[in-house]
Design a protein around this motif. Structure first.
Motif, mmCIF file in Angstrom:
data_model
loop_
_atom_site.group_PDB
_atom_site.id
_atom_site.type_symbol
_atom_site.label_atom_id
_atom_site.label_comp_id
_atom_site.label_asym_id
_atom_site.label_seq_id
_atom_site.Cartn_x
_atom_site.Cartn_y
_atom_site.Cartn_z
ATOM 1 N N GLN A 264 -74.143 -104.778 49.454
ATOM 2 C CA GLN A 264 -74.200 -103.899 48.150
ATOM 3 C C GLN A 264 -74.294 -102.525 48.317
ATOM 4 O O GLN A 264 -75.381 -102.249 48.621
ATOM 5 C CB GLN A 264 -75.312 -104.476 47.475
ATOM 6 C CG GLN A 264 -75.428 -106.080 46.949
ATOM 7 C CD GLN A 264 -74.288 -106.399 46.164
ATOM 8 O OE1 GLN A 264 -73.910 -105.892 45.175
ATOM 9 N NE2 GLN A 264 -73.528 -107.548 46.495
ATOM 10 N N PRO A 265 -73.180 -101.972 48.055
ATOM 11 C CA PRO A 265 -73.002 -100.447 48.352
ATOM 12 C C PRO A 265 -74.058 -99.646 47.256
ATOM 13 O O PRO A 265 -74.552 -98.463 47.664
ATOM 14 C CB PRO A 265 -71.721 -100.023 47.851
ATOM 15 C CG PRO A 265 -70.925 -100.998 47.278
ATOM 16 C CD PRO A 265 -71.759 -102.440 47.688
ATOM 17 N N LYS A 266 -74.232 -100.290 46.074
ATOM 18 C CA LYS A 266 -75.262 -99.522 45.156
ATOM 19 C C LYS A 266 -76.612 -100.156 45.088
ATOM 20 O O LYS A 266 -76.708 -101.407 44.871
ATOM 21 C CB LYS A 266 -74.328 -99.490 43.701
ATOM 22 C CG LYS A 266 -73.111 -98.657 43.649
ATOM 23 C CD LYS A 266 -72.647 -98.780 42.300
ATOM 24 C CE LYS A 266 -71.704 -98.001 42.100
ATOM 25 N NZ LYS A 266 -70.937 -97.907 40.741
ATOM 26 N N ASP A 268 -78.786 -100.081 42.678
ATOM 27 C CA ASP A 268 -79.132 -100.407 41.460
ATOM 28 C C ASP A 268 -78.490 -101.865 41.240
ATOM 29 O O ASP A 268 -79.210 -103.012 40.814
ATOM 30 C CB ASP A 268 -78.865 -99.643 40.321
ATOM 31 C CG ASP A 268 -77.395 -99.386 40.346
ATOM 32 O OD1 ASP A 268 -76.505 -100.084 40.889
ATOM 33 O OD2 ASP A 268 -77.115 -98.383 39.646
ATOM 34 N N GLN A 344 -81.635 -94.380 35.007
ATOM 35 C CA GLN A 344 -82.092 -93.453 36.293
ATOM 36 C C GLN A 344 -83.784 -93.877 36.355
ATOM 37 O O GLN A 344 -84.241 -93.883 37.599
ATOM 38 C CB GLN A 344 -81.864 -92.152 36.242
ATOM 39 C CG GLN A 344 -80.561 -91.969 36.473
ATOM 40 C CD GLN A 344 -80.092 -90.285 36.387
ATOM 41 O OE1 GLN A 344 -80.710 -89.668 35.735
ATOM 42 N NE2 GLN A 344 -78.714 -90.185 36.694
ATOM 43 N N ASN A 347 -84.042 -97.522 37.531
ATOM 44 C CA ASN A 347 -83.222 -97.559 38.808
ATOM 45 C C ASN A 347 -82.470 -98.887 38.527
ATOM 46 O O ASN A 347 -82.371 -99.727 39.418
ATOM 47 C CB ASN A 347 -84.459 -97.846 40.151
ATOM 48 C CG ASN A 347 -83.638 -97.713 41.202
ATOM 49 O OD1 ASN A 347 -82.386 -97.290 41.244
ATOM 50 N ND2 ASN A 347 -84.167 -97.615 42.553
ATOM 51 N N SER A 349 -78.435 -100.126 36.407
ATOM 52 C CA SER A 349 -77.277 -99.703 36.042
ATOM 53 C C SER A 349 -77.264 -99.425 34.439
ATOM 54 O O SER A 349 -78.111 -100.177 33.847
ATOM 55 C CB SER A 349 -75.990 -100.693 36.384
ATOM 56 O OG SER A 349 -76.053 -101.800 35.610
#
Length: 368
Positions: A264-266, A268, A344, A347, A349
Motif C-alpha cells: 500500500q503506497p499510502k 492512510d 490529517q 491520519n 483519507s
C-alpha cells in the motif's frame, strides 16, 4: 459505471430483470449463509422524466435466508397453480425447471447457489467461462458455501476471473498456513445492521484503549491487542489479484492473526485496510480464513464501519469539522479544507471523513 459493477447489478437488481417494466432499483443479495439483504434506493429527481412511475423512498431489510426462500417458493407455486390447464411451451418449461429445482440433492443445491452468486445458470454449463466448471467439480462438499468462497464470489468482478483468483488466494492461505480463529472475540451486540455491528465493536475497542473522540489511534495493532488479544501480523503478497479483493485474513498458530495484502503506497489506505483486517480476524474468521473486499455482504460492510469508526469516530469528526468550518468559512473551499484537516488529524483519507460525516446524519447510509 465499471464493468464489474454493471455485472453485479445485472445479477442482483430487479431493474435489470426485464426491459419495459417499471421496476424499483431494488437489489437482493447474500449477507452470508443465514441472511438475505433487500435494499431499495429511491430514483434521483428528474432522472426518468418519461417514466410513469417514480420510486420515492429508500428502504433496507435483512431477513432470514430460509424465510426468503420459502416466500419466493410459495410465489412460484402460486404462479404455476394459476397456469394449471394452460398449455404453452413456456409454461411446460417452467413446470419442468421448477420440478428439477425441487428435486436437487444437497450437493446440487450447493452447486446452484455458487452458480447464482456468479450470475451463471447452473443448468446451462456449456456457456460458462473456461475454468469455472473444473473449479466447482474439484470442490469438496461445503467448500463452495464456505465464507471464503462466498467472499470471492460476492465481490464485484467478472465471473471469468474467479477461478484464477481463487487459485492465487488459496496459495496465500497455504503459504502463511492460515486457518480459523479459535472463536469469535469481543462482546456480543444486538446489532440490526452491519454498520451498527462495526460501530459498536469500534466504540468498545476505543473505550478499552481509553481514547477520547478527538484522539487519533496511533497504532492499529493497539486495537488488535484488544479485539483479537494478539497483535495483527502484516504481510505483503504479490499474489493478491488486481481486483476488488484487497486482502486475505486468517489465523496461524504462531503468531496469531495475519493479514496478507498488496503493498500500500499510502499510509492512510494501509491503516484502514489493517483496521478492517482486525474486524475480520476477531469477528468473522471462526470458520476459516476470510477476504477483505469491496463487496456488500454483512461482514464486508461491518468491517468498513469498524475501520472508519476505529480510526475516525463520527462524533469527533463532526465536532472537529464544524469547528474548523467556523474558523475558515463555510463555502465549498472551506468544506474541502475542513475535510482535509480532519483527515490529517486522524491520519485517514478524506473519503473516510466524508463517509463519517454522512453517517453521523443518516444511519441508513452507513457504509453501504
Amino acid at each position: 459505471m465499471s464493468e464489474d459493477v454493471a455485472e453485479w447489478l445485472q445479477r442482483h437488481c430487479l431493474r435489470a430483470s426485464n426491459s419495459g417494466y417499471a421496476c424499483p432499483f431494488t437489489c437482493i443479495f447474500s449477507q452470508g449463509k443465514a441472511k438475505i439483504a433487500i435494499v431499495n434506493r429511491e430514483d434521483p429527481s428528474d432522472l426518468y422524466p418519461h417514466c410513469p412511475v417514480e420510486f420515492i423512498e429508500d428502504a433496507e431489510l435483512t431477513e432470514d435466508r430460509q424465510e426468503i426462500r420459502d416466500v419466493l417458493s410459495e410465489f412460484v407455486n402460486h404462479v404455476i397453480a394459476r397456469l394449471d390447464g394452460f398449455e404453452d411451451e413456456r409454461v411446460s418449461s417452467l413446470r419442468a425447471q421448477w420440478q428439477t429445482v425441487q428435486g436437487l440433492s444437497a450437493e446440487e443445491e450447493e452447486f446452484c447457489r455458487a452458480s447464482g452468486r456468479l450470475g451463471l445458470d447452473p443448468f446451462d454449463m456449456e456457456n460458462w467461462p473456461a475454468g469455472l466448471l473444473s473449479w466447482f467439480e474439484r470442490a469438496l462438499p461445503g467448500e463452495l458455501d464456505s465464507a471464503f468462497a462466498m467472499d470471492l464470489m460476492e465481490t464485484p468482478g467478472p465471473a471469468r476471473e474467479k477461478s484464477a483468483h481463487h487459485q492465487a488466494l488459496h496459495q496465500i492461505i497455504e503459504s502463511f498456513h492460515l486457518g480459523p480463529a479459535a472463536n469469535i472475540m469481543g462482546p456480543a451486540f444486538n446489532a440490526q445492521t452491519p454498520y451498527d455491528e462495526g460501530y459498536s465493536l469500534a466504540e468498545w475497542v476505543r473505550r478499552k484503549l481509553g481514547l477520547a473522540q478527538s484522539d487519533q489511534l496511533a497504532d492499529v495493532n493497539d486495537a488488535a491487542e484488544v479485539a483479537c488479544q494478539r497483535a495483527l501480523r502484516i504481510q505483503t503478497s504479490n499474489l493478491i489479484p488486481q481486483s476488488r479483493v484487497l486482502a486475505v485474513v486468517g489465523w496461524a498458530r504462531n503468531p496469531g492473526p495475519i493479514i496478507a495484502m498488496r503493498d500500500q503506497p499510502k499510509l492512510d489506505a494501509a491503516r484502514f485496510l489493517c483496521a478492517r483486517g482486525v474486524y475480520m480476524a476477531s469477528r468473522a474468521s471462526s470458520n476459516g480464513p476470510r477476504l477483505v473486499t469491496e463487496g456488500r455482504t454483512w461482514d464486508q460492510r461491518a468491517s468498513r464501519a469498524f475501520g472508519a469508526e476505529l480510526l475516525a469516530p463520527r462524533v469527533g469528526v463532526r465536532e472537529m469539522f464544524e469547528s474548523t468550518l467556523r474558523r475558515i468559512g463555510q463555502d465549498e473551499v472551506g468544506h474541502y479544507e475542513a475535510e482535509t484537516r480532519v483527515a490529517q488529524h486522524y491520519n485517514v483519507s478524506p473519503m473516510i471523513i466524508r463517509h463519517q460525516l454522512e453517517n453521523s446524519r443518516s444511519s441508513l447510509s452507513g457504509w453501504m
